[in-house]
Each structure stands twice: as structure tokens, then as C-alpha cells.
Design a protein around this motif. Structure first.
Motif, PDB file in Angstrom:
ATOM      1  N   SER A   1      33.391 -21.645  37.069  1.00  0.00           N
ATOM      2  CA  SER A   1      32.537 -20.539  37.539  1.00  0.00           C
ATOM      3  C   SER A   1      31.581 -20.287  36.839  1.00  0.00           C
ATOM      4  CB  SER A   1      33.761 -18.905  36.740  1.00  0.00           C
ATOM      5  OG  SER A   1      33.901 -19.540  35.326  1.00  0.00           O
ATOM      6  N   LYS A   2      30.545 -20.695  35.747  1.00  0.00           N
ATOM      7  CA  LYS A   2      29.542 -20.324  35.548  1.00  0.00           C
ATOM      8  C   LYS A   2      28.385 -20.870  36.067  1.00  0.00           C
ATOM      9  CE  LYS A   2      30.876 -18.461  30.646  1.00  0.00           C
ATOM     10  NZ  LYS A   2      30.510 -19.707  29.661  1.00  0.00           N
ATOM     11  N   ASP A   3      28.500 -21.629  37.538  1.00  0.00           N
ATOM     12  CA  ASP A   3      28.195 -22.699  37.980  1.00  0.00           C
ATOM     13  C   ASP A   3      27.078 -23.840  37.810  1.00  0.00           C
ATOM     14  OD1 ASP A   3      28.962 -21.276  39.939  1.00  0.00           O
ATOM     15  OD2 ASP A   3      27.243 -19.831  39.951  1.00  0.00           O
ATOM     16  N   GLN A   4      27.706 -24.473  35.881  1.00  0.00           N
ATOM     17  CA  GLN A   4      26.963 -25.065  35.624  1.00  0.00           C
ATOM     18  C   GLN A   4      27.198 -26.386  36.190  1.00  0.00           C
ATOM     19  OE1 GLN A   4      28.587 -24.474  31.015  1.00  0.00           O
ATOM     20  NE2 GLN A   4      27.873 -22.890  31.201  1.00  0.00           N
ATOM     21  N   ILE A   5      28.296 -26.891  37.196  1.00  0.00           N
ATOM     22  CA  ILE A   5      29.087 -27.769  37.601  1.00  0.00           C
ATOM     23  C   ILE A   5      28.515 -27.082  38.826  1.00  0.00           C
ATOM     24  CG2 ILE A   5      29.136 -29.412  35.715  1.00  0.00           C
ATOM     25  CD1 ILE A   5      31.959 -29.233  36.603  1.00  0.00           C
ATOM     26  N   ALA A   6      28.481 -27.900  40.000  1.00  0.00           N
ATOM     27  CA  ALA A   6      29.372 -28.271  41.130  1.00  0.00           C
ATOM     28  C   ALA A   6      30.509 -28.229  41.752  1.00  0.00           C
ATOM     29  CB  ALA A   6      28.491 -29.523  42.794  1.00  0.00           C
ATOM     30  N   SER A   7      31.402 -27.036  42.792  1.00  0.00           N
ATOM     31  CA  SER A   7      32.446 -26.840  42.682  1.00  0.00           C
ATOM     32  C   SER A   7      32.960 -27.295  43.516  1.00  0.00           C
ATOM     33  CB  SER A   7      32.324 -25.118  42.979  1.00  0.00           C
ATOM     34  OG  SER A   7      32.239 -25.236  44.131  1.00  0.00           O
TER      35      SER A   7
ATOM     36  N   LYS B   1      32.306 -36.385  34.225  1.00  0.00           N
ATOM     37  CA  LYS B   1      30.467 -36.696  34.150  1.00  0.00           C
ATOM     38  C   LYS B   1      29.281 -35.303  34.344  1.00  0.00           C
ATOM     39  CE  LYS B   1      28.191 -40.458  35.183  1.00  0.00           C
ATOM     40  NZ  LYS B   1      26.583 -39.479  34.906  1.00  0.00           N
ATOM     41  N   ALA B   2      29.575 -34.457  34.945  1.00  0.00           N
ATOM     42  CA  ALA B   2      28.463 -33.889  34.793  1.00  0.00           C
ATOM     43  C   ALA B   2      28.423 -32.880  33.828  1.00  0.00           C
ATOM     44  CB  ALA B   2      29.221 -32.926  36.732  1.00  0.00           C
ATOM     45  N   LEU B   3      30.390 -32.036  33.514  1.00  0.00           N
ATOM     46  CA  LEU B   3      29.911 -31.695  32.301  1.00  0.00           C
ATOM     47  C   LEU B   3      29.596 -32.066  31.337  1.00  0.00           C
ATOM     48  CD1 LEU B   3      31.205 -28.830  31.621  1.00  0.00           C
ATOM     49  CD2 LEU B   3      33.275 -29.424  31.434  1.00  0.00           C
ATOM     50  N   GLU B   4      30.163 -33.039  31.163  1.00  0.00           N
ATOM     51  CA  GLU B   4      29.428 -33.959  30.102  1.00  0.00           C
ATOM     52  C   GLU B   4      27.899 -33.901  29.760  1.00  0.00           C
ATOM     53  OE1 GLU B   4      31.782 -37.453  29.397  1.00  0.00           O
ATOM     54  OE2 GLU B   4      33.362 -36.949  28.979  1.00  0.00           O
ATOM     55  N   ASP B   5      27.654 -34.354  30.570  1.00  0.00           N
ATOM     56  CA  ASP B   5      26.050 -34.533  30.861  1.00  0.00           C
ATOM     57  C   ASP B   5      25.321 -32.728  30.857  1.00  0.00           C
ATOM     58  OD1 ASP B   5      26.773 -37.051  31.422  1.00  0.00           O
ATOM     59  OD2 ASP B   5      26.126 -36.971  33.660  1.00  0.00           O
ATOM     60  N   TYR B   6      25.953 -31.881  30.866  1.00  0.00           N
ATOM     61  CA  TYR B   6      25.483 -30.244  31.318  1.00  0.00           C
ATOM     62  C   TYR B   6      25.613 -30.242  30.011  1.00  0.00           C
ATOM     63  CZ  TYR B   6      24.615 -25.694  31.670  1.00  0.00           C
ATOM     64  OH  TYR B   6      23.985 -24.231  31.905  1.00  0.00           O
TER      65      TYR B   6
END
Length: 396
Positions: free
Chosen positions: A123-129, A138-143
Motif C-alpha cells: 500500500s505504501k509502494d515499498q514493494i511491487a504489488s 524477499k523484496a520487503l526484507e531487502d527494503y
């Protein structure tokens, strides 16, 4: 270290076949002394403690230097113990949300208390939907590794989720949980007495102006490519089977929402999903343009501003149920466009000859499940239209 017990087979009495197996236990270990300071945690503390122990064991030795082999061994052991102590502290800290440092640990701890960090990050566009579940993790942990402040925000927001109702219990819960679905732009719930029990009704405005059920004679709208992964990921996180969105015809909105409602509703509670009552709006607009602006460009800008797209004035989620429509809001939207000097609203009413013009009143009163609509489609004028007259400007 204690020795293992020794077993012995003894034959006592006159019977040669009657033996007794006895275990001779080793002597008990001596009690640990109480002179060890269990608060020692670092290199200096371990080194000082061992040097003091050496001095106590060998009081005849008066001098200890850094070059002595005993001192070298003490310092090596103190360095290893310092590393082990730090490792122990880190491992112990990972067990608590407040002190955990690793992104994967923080995400798992947040998941234990019902906080969906993946949904919040999307929802915050921190990772692709449009990523799969494993790729999203994996994308969230890297972010989070690159943006520690984002992990700290999730760490603080997670405990507050404990007090958030996740099921549909009250009337407001039904509307709130349905608004979280990516296919729902707005929802309104109320309860009615049927004569034997209370029936809960939920009116739903779906994205794209879709109705709950396919209308006979109309071609069902396919689901957009950017909306499909949002619906599939939402159902996966809710523990539901993802709907088949690529079928022909595509599933209706009711078919997609029904399993979600049944999974969260109260047992024995009858829930009825209903469409809003769309009210077509008829308008006549006279617009004065600036001298250096093309009429075609301004006409296109007006069509987008009054359209039902994501940023349009008649977008499905912009107007609530029973929310009155004011002419001043329409004029404000148009005056904010480039090239428009003046706007005059000559007609402002509901579609139909039985309804009076509301230009002088300045608003159209709506009630209940009524929602204002103006698609401006020649094929379906009942869903609202407007007549636009442009003055001034440049041709083309």
C-alpha cells in the motif's frame, strides 16, 4: 565432567540364574563456587576474572606480564568468550519484537500478532504489488535492510493491530473489512429486522463502476491487469483460494466477494450484498477559455476532470452513499484546469423530465443508497450526461 555409571551383575544366593544388576554411580560433582560473577559479559571482565583466578591459585608468583604464555591464553579465551557473549545477546534479542534486528525475524514476529507487513508495504509502494508471495517477502526484507526506519515504523505499528477487529462482528466491521478488498471502492452496511431475525445488508461500490452481478445483454467488463494481482494476493493473504479472473465471462463481483464475506462473518448471520442506486446527473455547462488555449485540449481536460476514472470527479470512490452533490464542487474542479477563465452551470438536475432543475438551489439532494453518476455516454444517457459549450480560445 561426571563419569558414566558402571554396571555390575551380581549372583547372590544358591540360584545360578538369579542375578542382580547394580549400577555404581560416580561421586557427585562438587558444588559450583559462589565466587563467579555471572554479570561478566565483555572482554575486560572475562580477562580480569581469569587473571584474578590465576593470582589466587598461584600466590607465590608475584609478577604477570603480557608476554607470559598464561596471560596470552587468558586474553585469547577472553576474546572468544566476548564473542560468544555477544552472540548469546543477539540471539536472545531476536526473540522479542522490541529488540529484534533481523528483518526476517521482525516480519515473523509481526505476523504472529496479526500484522500483515507485506500488505502495508504494498500500500505504501515499498514493494511491487505484482510479485509472488516468496518474492514479496524477499523484496520487503531487502527494503528494510536499506531503509531501517521503515522497519521501525512497522515495529511500532504492529502491536496496535492487536486491538483491531479482524472479523465481521459489528455493522461497521462489515463495511470496514469490505473496504479493504481491492475490488471495493466504498461500502455501507446496515441491519434490518426481517420479522424473525436481523439481516445485515451491505451496499458495495465496485471499482470501475461494476455491478455485483452481470446484467443480461451487457458485455461483462474484464478485470484490468493491474487489478488482478491485487485481488489474487489479497485472497492468498486471507487464506482463500484465488478467483479465476481470466475466464470468459469473468466472475462477477458477488462471486469474488462472497467467499471473503463468508470467511469473516459471524456464524448464523445472514449477509446480503446490494448494489447502490446510481442517480444519473444531467448538466449544461458554458465555459469561457483563455485566448491562447486550444478548444480540443480544454475539452479533453474537462472530460477527464468530470469522468469516472481514478482522478475524475465522478470516480466510484469519490462520492459516498446518500452524499448530496453540490454545483460549487463541479465549478471548483473546472476552474482549476488550465485555460478556463469562467464556468457557468446552466442546467443541473437528475436525469428525467419529472425532476426539476436545481441550478438555483445549488445542490442535488441524495438519500439512502443513492450515488451520483455522470458517465456522459451516448449509449446509456440514463447514467448521466452533460452538454458542453466552449467560448473563446483557439480552434483546433
Amino acid at each position: 565432567m561426571a563419569d558414566a555409571p558402571r554396571l555390575q551383575l551380581l549372583f547372590e544366593g544358591h540360584c545360578p540364574d538369579c542375578g542382580v544388576r547394580e549400577a555404581r554411580l560416580p561421586a557427585a560433582l562438587p558444588d559450583a563456587g559462589d565466587d563467579f560473577d555471572w554479570r561478566v559479559r565483555d572482554y575486560d571482565g572475562f580477562r580480569m576474572f581469569m587473571l584474578e583466578e590465576l593470582h589466587a591459585r598461584f600466590p607465590e608468583r608475584q609478577r604477570w606480564t603480557p608476554a607470559d604464555l598464561e596471560v596470552v591464553l587468558v586474553e585469547v579465551l577472553a576474546a572468544v568468550l566476548d564473542q560468544l557473549s555477544d552472540m548469546q545477546d543477539r540471539i536472545f534479542a531476536e526473540a522479542f519484537l522490541e529488540t529484534a534486528r533481523r528483518p526476517e525475524t521482525v516480519r515473523n514476529l509481526l505476523q504472529f500478532i496479526g500484522y500483515d507487513a507485506l500488505a502495508v508495504a504494498r500500500s505504501k509502494d515499498q514493494i511491487a504489488s505484482d510479485l509472488s508471495e516468496q518474492a514479496s517477502i524477499k523484496a520487503l526484507e531487502d527494503y528494510w535492510r536499506g531503509h531501517p526506519h521503515a522497519m521501525d515504523q512497522a515495529r511500532r505499528a504492529g502491536p496496535r493491530e492487536i486491538h483491531t477487529q479482524k472479523r465481521m462482528v459489528t455493522t461497521e466491521d462489515y463495511a470496514l473489512r469490505l473496504r479493504e478488498h481491492p475490488l471495493v471502492a466504498a461500502a455501507h452496511a446496515w441491519s434490518e429486522w426481517s420479522g424473525s431475525w436481523f439481516t445485515l445488508h451491505v451496499a458495495v461500490i465496485a471499482e470501475g463502476g461494476r455491478r455485483l452481478d452481470h446484467v443480461a445483454g451487457d458485455t461483462p467488463l474484464p478485470y484490468e491487469d493491474d487489478l488482478k494481482p491485487l485481488i489474487e494476493n489479497f485472497h492468498e493473504r486471507a487464506g482463500l483460494r484465488a478467483p479465476a479472473l481470466d475466464t470468459t465471462p469473468p466472475p462477477s463481483v458477488r462471486m469474488i466477494l462472497r467467499p471473503y464475506v463468508d470467511a469473516l462473518r459471524m456464524a448464523g448471520q445472514e449477509v446480503v450484498l446490494r448494489d447502490p442506486r446510481y442517480v444519473g446527473i444531467s448538466m449544461a455547462l458554458s465555459v469561457t477559455l483563455g485566448a491562447n488555449h486550444f478548444k480540443s485540449e480544454v475539452r479533453h481536460a474537462i472530460a477527464q476532470a468530470l469522468g469516472h476514472g481514478p482522478q475524475g470527479f465522478f470516480a466510484p470512490s469519490r462520492h459516498g452513499f446518500g452524499e448530496d452533490l453540490y454545483s460549487s464542487d463541479i465549478i471548483e474542479v473546472l476552474m482549476g484546469l488550465d485555460g478556463i477563465d469562467n464556468v457557468c452551470l446552466n442546467r443541473f438536475k437528475r436525469v428525467g423530465s419529472q425532476f426539476p432543475d436545481r441550478v438555483e438551489a445549488g445542490f442535488i439532494a441524495l438519500d439512502g443508497l443513492e450515488v451520483a453518476l455522470c458517465d456522459n455516454s451516448r449509449a446509456d444517457p440514463a447514467r448521466g450526461y452533460y452538454r458542453l459549450t466552449l467560448h473563446g480560445g483557439r480552434g483546433g
